[in-house]
Structures are given as C-alpha cells and as structure tokens.
Design a protein around this motif. Structure first.
Motif, PDB file in Angstrom:
ATOM      1  N   TYR A 176       1.080  -1.550   0.170  1.00  0.00           N
ATOM      2  CA  TYR A 176       0.071  -0.169  -0.089  1.00  0.00           C
ATOM      3  C   TYR A 176       0.695   1.154   0.383  1.00  0.00           C
ATOM      4  CZ  TYR A 176       0.859   0.132   4.856  1.00  0.00           C
ATOM      5  OH  TYR A 176       1.304   0.283   6.296  1.00  0.00           O
ATOM      6  N   LYS A 177       0.387   2.367  -0.437  1.00  0.00           N
ATOM      7  CA  LYS A 177       1.356   3.829  -0.491  1.00  0.00           C
ATOM      8  C   LYS A 177       0.633   4.584   0.749  1.00  0.00           C
ATOM      9  CE  LYS A 177       2.218   6.784  -3.677  1.00  0.00           C
ATOM     10  NZ  LYS A 177       2.786   6.853  -5.166  1.00  0.00           N
ATOM     11  N   ARG A 178       2.128   4.637   1.518  1.00  0.00           N
ATOM     12  CA  ARG A 178       1.937   5.606   2.544  1.00  0.00           C
ATOM     13  C   ARG A 178       1.609   6.956   2.245  1.00  0.00           C
ATOM     14  NH1 ARG A 178       3.694   3.515   7.546  1.00  0.00           N
ATOM     15  NH2 ARG A 178       5.130   5.603   7.953  1.00  0.00           N
ATOM     16  N   LYS A 179       1.488   7.769   3.445  1.00  0.00           N
ATOM     17  CA  LYS A 179       1.171   9.047   3.901  1.00  0.00           C
ATOM     18  C   LYS A 179       1.974   9.182   3.170  1.00  0.00           C
ATOM     19  CE  LYS A 179      -2.968   9.357   6.348  1.00  0.00           C
ATOM     20  NZ  LYS A 179      -3.668   9.429   8.057  1.00  0.00           N
ATOM     21  N   ASP A 180       3.118   9.235   3.632  1.00  0.00           N
ATOM     22  CA  ASP A 180       4.217   9.765   3.379  1.00  0.00           C
ATOM     23  C   ASP A 180       5.201   9.337   1.610  1.00  0.00           C
ATOM     24  OD1 ASP A 180       5.812   7.037   3.690  1.00  0.00           O
ATOM     25  OD2 ASP A 180       6.970   7.573   5.549  1.00  0.00           O
ATOM     26  N   GLY A 181       4.060   8.971   1.178  1.00  0.00           N
ATOM     27  CA  GLY A 181       4.413   8.766   0.314  1.00  0.00           C
ATOM     28  C   GLY A 181       5.723   7.709  -0.237  1.00  0.00           C
TER      29      GLY A 181
END
Length: 189
Positions: A176-181
């Motif tokens: 998954y893609k995290r909020k921090d990129g």
C-alpha cells in the motif's frame, strides 16, 4: 538529538508509555497527555489493563502525536500534526473519541461474539454519522510476484493498495501507498 521514554503507571487508569522522538518530554507534556487520555477511560471496561503508546515527534515547526491503544480484539490508532503540541494532542484524542462513537453500532453487534473491552453504555452515538456498509465486492486473481512487481502493478492501476501472493513465501500479501509517499507491506501469518 534526544529520544525520551516515559512510563505512566495506570492504577485504575490506562498505563501510558510516551516516546519523545528527537525531543525531551517535559513533565507538563506528560501530565497533559495523561489528562487527555484519561478522557477515554470511560469508554473502556477495564481501563487499568489497557496500555497506550504515545509517540511525539518534531519536524521543522510541526509537532506530530501518534497514539496507539491495542485492546483485546481491536487496535485504536490515530495521529495528528499541528504547530502546537497541545493542539496536536487535543486533535488526536478527539479523533479517537469520534472513532469510538462512530463505530458504536458495529462494536455493539460484534461485542456479543468478541469481548472488545468497550463500556458500551458510555459511548454516545455520533449524531451525524451514517453507518458505512460494504457497497461493492470484488474477486481478484492473486498472482505470485515480488514486492517490486506488485508496486509497479499498483502504480499502473492507480490504486492505493494491491494484493498479491509473495513469490518467496507463497502467502497473501498487500502493498500500500503510505501518506508519506513510501510503501508499506502487510503480510499474512
């Protein structure tokens, strides 16, 4: 840079561990976190047996507060960033309370089967919240691949996550893609 760890013994209240990442936790910060987390005790049946983990980080002019409270069958977690430490704590606690109130119906329906540890009589219904439900169900073919190929597939599809079978372990895995990129991996046991 200093990392601080402070433990607050619970007694009748939850036990709290506060981690200061690149900062020293002052006694007023500790007391404020303790006071604000104490608001959640009323939602928990045996709050003295609950352990909360709080991480406070500083980045430039931003204070980030992350709170994780593992219960018997669920994990409460939130984070918030503000320029002011006290505002970040307030917002994070408000988010946790809102999560509990918003999911009261779901918690009550599951609590018969699983003892989550919530004191349901103390949870006031969220007035605006409509109960979310599953509106779409999709079956996907889970193909064997490595992390890099899964990330590529996710990016090509424009999704925030992608499920695949890890070619080394042969287990279902989600990238998954995290909020921090950056990316995260969730592996099954």
């Amino acid at each position: 840079m200093r990392n601080d760890i402070i433990k607050v013994q619970g007694g009748d209240s939850m036990e709290i561990t506060i981690h200061g990442d690149k900062l020293k936790i002052t006694s007023s910060m500790k007391e404020y976190i303790e006071e604000k987390l104490g608001k959640l005790d009323k939602y928990l049946e045996k709050s003295g047996e609950v352990h909360a983990n709080v991480i406070v980080k500083v980045s430039n002019y931003t204070q980030r507060v992350e709170i994780t409270i593992p219960l018997k069958s669920v994990i409460l977690r939130t984070e918030d960033s503000q320029q002011d430490f006290y505002a970040a704590v307030d917002k994070a606690i408000d988010k946790l309370e809102r999560q509990i109130r918003k999911n009261k119906t779901r918690i009550a329906s599951k609590q018969v089967k699983n003892d989550y540890g919530f004191a349901l009589s103390e949870i006031v219904d969220e007035e605006e919240a409509e109960e979310s439900k599953v509106v779409k169900r999709k079956k996907v073919e889970v193909k064997p691949m490595d992390e890099e190929e899964a990330i590529l597939q996710m990016e090509l599809l424009g999704h925030e996550f992608y499920m695949y079978k890890d070619s080394e372990t042969n287990k279902p895995t989600v990238v998954y893609k995290r909020k921090d990129g950056n990316y995260g991996i969730i592996e099954s046991e």
